[in-house]
Structures are given as structure tokens and as C-alpha cells.
Scaffold this motif. Sequence first.
Motif: not given
Length: 414
Positions: A188, A242, A279, A285, A292, A295, A297, A399
Motif C-alpha cells: 500500500l 492507495i 493487491y 479501505s 483491498i 482489487t 493495483c 477502495p
Amino acid sequence: MSGRESAPPGQKSVGVGELFALRNSELKDDDGIVFLVNADWCWCWQRQMQHNIDAKWFGVYNDGRVCGDAFSRALDFVVAQEGALLLPLGIINLGTLRKTIKWFDGIKKFAIRGQGKNTVLTFDNIDPPIRSNKKNWVSEPFLFTFRGANANQYIDSLVLENFCIDYARQRNQGGTSLEALGEFHPTLHSTGTIALYLNYCLNPVIRNVSFSNVYGSGVYLRRSYYPLCEKLSFYNVSANQIVARDKRMDRDNSVGAIFYWSCFGGLIHSCIACNTRKYTVDFLSPDNKQQINGTLCGYIGFWSEYGFQSKNRDNEGPPLIDCATHIDQDADTASRGIQISNCIVSGYVIGIKGETQTDIYVLNNMVLNCYFPITCSGVRGVVQRNYTNMLHCEDIRCPQGEQFCRRDIPRQAG
């Protein structure tokens, strides 16, 4: 004298071709064109000057052996003398070289040309910086940087074409620090690297170049005049920090395939960006509690932002137009016609985006599997004849939820 293909270990390679014996006390050994053999008597071998410079003359290998120093010497020669650096077929391993060309008084027009998809530039691993604070993002050195000094001291007519960049040798592919690799990857909190970074360039051309396995950005152009990106391809060139340091989810993340920042005009044409990276960490989120894991990336496929003038930022103008004086909010200071056309984008949070004082034309593109296929935010946007299909992501909440959606509601899109 006929040049050699390679030299024994510890000796110089003079490459292929013909060299001529010359007695000259002013010539300097550059390990590619001039080779000093007797300093006392001022004798040297000199290659006949040509506009096209064969990288192998400087000792560049095409069999995977490390040759970053040789590549650096060859490029420095071309930049100072003018011409095109010709790369051979094969694997050109630049090792730990991360090359920067800065403007200097006397810099010439130059090009780097390969022979298509079988000219592959690779890079050995460089361990990323250690995070002094676990909240801080880390980033890798850019692979290639071409940096003008200002609007009057710019790199003119740079051409990069017909080769591939593969960053797969990088242990973490430009992501987070090594101690976190066992936890999850992608992470992240990472900004990744940038494969090609250009700043203050006039009429730069990037054509028929492919990029793969880059955790970060492919092409990042800042403050440049009429850039052209044509027939580029990107596979898993993406990242998305993110969660911001303050846990906000509505911040921009400058990572994707192609980004034009404060450029005057420009074209992105017939390019393909395909991202399959997702991810792998279990994390909810902070914005909308979306899981996440699984989802996308990858932030944006192709986008442009900021006109060539802004009252909120200093020294933004690209070459030749820093003289513009009108910086009112309502002044005609947009980037003048960024066009994104005939492109294919798949697997990013946003497929194509125009934002903040950037006139943009989005024409005849195909955008697949993106939460926000096409968005124009705070710009004069023309969006015509595009095909969009959210595919596998239409039943997943982005997210970056409500705040992100409010921020990127399309405006003035036709």
C-alpha cells in the motif's frame, strides 16, 4: 585496422568496424571512437566519425552481460556530438546503471534507437531505500532521466524508439522496502520507479517502445512542448499508493502508463496499457471498508494534468511559453490540445483522465476493466467514439470510494 568483437578480461573492447592510426596530441580517449595507444608519442586509433553510433563500439554487449558503463559512455558521446545511438539485437543488461542526461551548454540533438522488440534493456537489482519511518513511502531511482534546466535551456528533439524495457530483474520491481516483501506485495505504501522521465523537452518523440514489469510509471513527461508517444505498449506497468500518509483515500497517485504534466500540446496515439496486478494484502479501505485484496493495483492508464501556467505553482511553463503572463483562473492558459486516441487501456482504477487546465480530446479508444473508464475533471474535454466495458471490476467497489467519486465526477465532457 579491423575492430574486435570483444577483448580478453581486463582489456578494452573496440567493437567492430575500421580504425585508423593517427598522431594527435589533442584527441582524448573515449573508449569508443578514440583509443590512445601511446601517450608519449601521441599515437591513437580513431574510428571514422559517423552520424549513427554503434553502441557495440563502446563495448555494449547483447548477450546479457553487464555493460552499463559502456552504454553510459556511448550515450554521453552521442549527446555531446549529435547523432543516434544504435542498439543491437539481444539482451542489453545495464546492471545497476540508472542513467541521467542533464542539459548543458552545447548539448546536441540525439536519439536512442533499437531494432524493435528484440532489443531488450534490462536492469539488475538495486535494493530500495530503507524506510526511516514506516509511514513513509519509498521509491526507486528512475531508469532514464532526460532533464532540461528551464524554459530556455531545454533538451531539443529527443527521440527514443524501437526497443524494450524489462524491469523484471528488480527484486521488488520498484515497490516497497525489502523487509516488507514477506508481508505482502504489491504494498500500500510505495511509489515505485519511473522508466522514462523527461522534463523541459522540446518536441520529444517516444515511439515503438515496450515496457514490462515496472512497479511505478512508464513514461512521465513534465513541462514539455508537443510531446509524442506513439505505438507504445505497457504490461504490468502500474502502482497505486492507495492510502496516504494521513489515511486519506482521495489523493492522486502519479503511477501508470503515460502521464503528461504541465505540457503544451501533445499526442498519445495507438498505445496499449494492460495491467493485471492486484493487491494481495488483506486490508479494509479506510474510506468505504472495501476489502483491498483482489482489487486493482494500478492508478491511471493515460492522463494529463495542469496547463502550462498556474498561479499556484512556480516555473511551470515548458520551452518557449514561459513568457505568458495571464494567470487568472479564467484565462486561456490550458495545455492546448492534449489528444489521446486509438489506444487500449485495461486494468487501472482510471483508464483515461484529463484534469486541471488541460484541454483534452479522448477519441476512438477502448477502455476495459477500469473502475472509472474515462473522466474529465475541471477541463474542457471532448470525449467521442470510445468503447468502455468494466468487465471483471463492475461488481467491486473502488477502495477509493465516496471521496474519490465526488472528486472525479466528469465535467464538461462532450
